[in-house]
Write a protein that holds these residues in place. Structure first.
Motif, PDB file in Angstrom:
ATOM      1  N   MET A 162       0.831  -1.203   0.000  1.00 35.74           N
ATOM      2  CA  MET A 162       0.000   0.000   0.000  1.00 35.74           C
ATOM      3  C   MET A 162       0.869   1.258   0.000  1.00 35.74           C
ATOM      4  O   MET A 162       0.563   2.227  -0.702  1.00 35.74           O
ATOM      5  N   ARG A 163       1.942   1.253   0.752  1.00 31.64           N
ATOM      6  CA  ARG A 163       2.845   2.413   0.758  1.00 31.64           C
ATOM      7  C   ARG A 163       3.415   2.644  -0.635  1.00 31.64           C
ATOM      8  O   ARG A 163       3.514   3.786  -1.097  1.00 31.64           O
ATOM      9  N   GLY A 164       3.780   1.568  -1.312  1.00 29.85           N
ATOM     10  CA  GLY A 164       4.270   1.682  -2.679  1.00 29.85           C
ATOM     11  C   GLY A 164       3.206   2.226  -3.611  1.00 29.85           C
ATOM     12  O   GLY A 164       3.503   3.045  -4.489  1.00 29.85           O
ATOM     13  N   ARG A 165       1.997   1.789  -3.425  1.00 27.72           N
ATOM     14  CA  ARG A 165       0.879   2.237  -4.264  1.00 27.72           C
ATOM     15  C   ARG A 165       0.618   3.724  -4.074  1.00 27.72           C
ATOM     16  O   ARG A 165       0.298   4.426  -5.018  1.00 27.72           O
ATOM     17  N   LEU A 166       0.783   4.214  -2.861  1.00 29.92           N
ATOM     18  CA  LEU A 166       0.502   5.623  -2.563  1.00 29.92           C
ATOM     19  C   LEU A 166       1.671   6.559  -2.841  1.00 29.92           C
ATOM     20  O   LEU A 166       1.464   7.764  -2.910  1.00 29.92           O
ATOM     21  N   THR A 167       2.867   6.056  -3.016  1.00 27.95           N
ATOM     22  CA  THR A 167       4.000   6.932  -3.290  1.00 27.95           C
ATOM     23  C   THR A 167       3.946   7.510  -4.692  1.00 27.95           C
ATOM     24  O   THR A 167       4.674   8.441  -5.005  1.00 27.95           O
ATOM     25  N   VAL A 168       3.072   7.018  -5.521  1.00 25.11           N
ATOM     26  CA  VAL A 168       2.877   7.577  -6.857  1.00 25.11           C
ATOM     27  C   VAL A 168       2.513   9.057  -6.763  1.00 25.11           C
ATOM     28  O   VAL A 168       2.853   9.849  -7.626  1.00 25.11           O
ATOM     29  N   ALA A 169       1.857   9.430  -5.661  1.00 24.64           N
ATOM     30  CA  ALA A 169       1.417  10.814  -5.498  1.00 24.64           C
ATOM     31  C   ALA A 169       2.560  11.734  -5.072  1.00 24.64           C
ATOM     32  O   ALA A 169       2.439  12.944  -5.170  1.00 24.64           O
ATOM     33  N   ALA A 170       3.646  11.167  -4.602  1.00 22.00           N
ATOM     34  CA  ALA A 170       4.745  12.009  -4.085  1.00 22.00           C
ATOM     35  C   ALA A 170       5.519  12.705  -5.190  1.00 22.00           C
ATOM     36  O   ALA A 170       5.465  12.365  -6.323  1.00 22.00           O
TER      37      ALA A 170
END
Length: 170
Positions: free
Chosen positions: A162-170
């Motif tokens: 999930m952290r990997g999935r959300l780092t797209v926004a960074a």
């Protein structure tokens, strides 16, 4: 229809990425409650056949409570619990997702984690498939922290995914 944690979380992650890209939200930097409300609006219709609710505190006519004990030494959770966001089927013990959201400036996580462990415990009264503790920084358009809970335990694999999935926004 999502029936496994990763599918459930993938749908949610897409909504979080939409949320984090919201320039109005970044500009206004609203309260946690307003952020959760905007996230709820984004999620509408993304879980077909399921209800998505904010601050849902009841099961039928009974106030939700947990008797989940983190220490095995004392009974805690006598107060009503009010999850920030849930995906469920009303009137049934079919509970898919429970989410607690914090702004990056609020580091009071203990109660949220306790709640997520208790609500995801499969032998417990609610048995949510998956729980998520999400920390958002809407000004930066990022989710600097998220933790995934399955059956009352932190899932390291799903948390990393999930952290990997959300780092797209960074």
């Amino acid at each position: 229809m999502p029936d496994d944690p990763k599918t459930t979380l993938d749908i949610f992650a897409a909504a979080v990425l939409d949320l984090l890209g919201d320039k109005e939200l970044a500009y206004a930097d609203p309260s946690e409650r307003a952020i959760v409300a905007r996230l709820g609006n984004i999620l509408q219709g993304r879980y077909p056949g399921w209800s998505m609710d904010l601050e849902w505190s009841r099961r039928e006519n009974v106030i939700k409570r947990l008797r989940y004990d983190l220490s095995d030494e004392e009974l805690i959770g006598k107060d009503a619990i009010v999850p920030d966001l849930i995906v469920h089927r009303v009137g049934k013990r079919e509970n898919l997702l429970v989410v607690e959201v914090k702004k990056v400036t609020n580091t009071d996580y203990e109660g949220d984690i306790w709640k997520l462990k208790g609500l995801t415990e499969q032998a417990g009264p609610y048995g949510y498939l998956v729980g998520l503790h999400l920390v958002v920084d809407v000004k930066a358009g990022a989710a600097p922290q998220c933790d995934v809970y399955v059956d009352a335990e932190l899932s390291e694999d799903l948390t990393a995914w999930m952290r990997g999935r959300l780092t797209v926004a960074a």
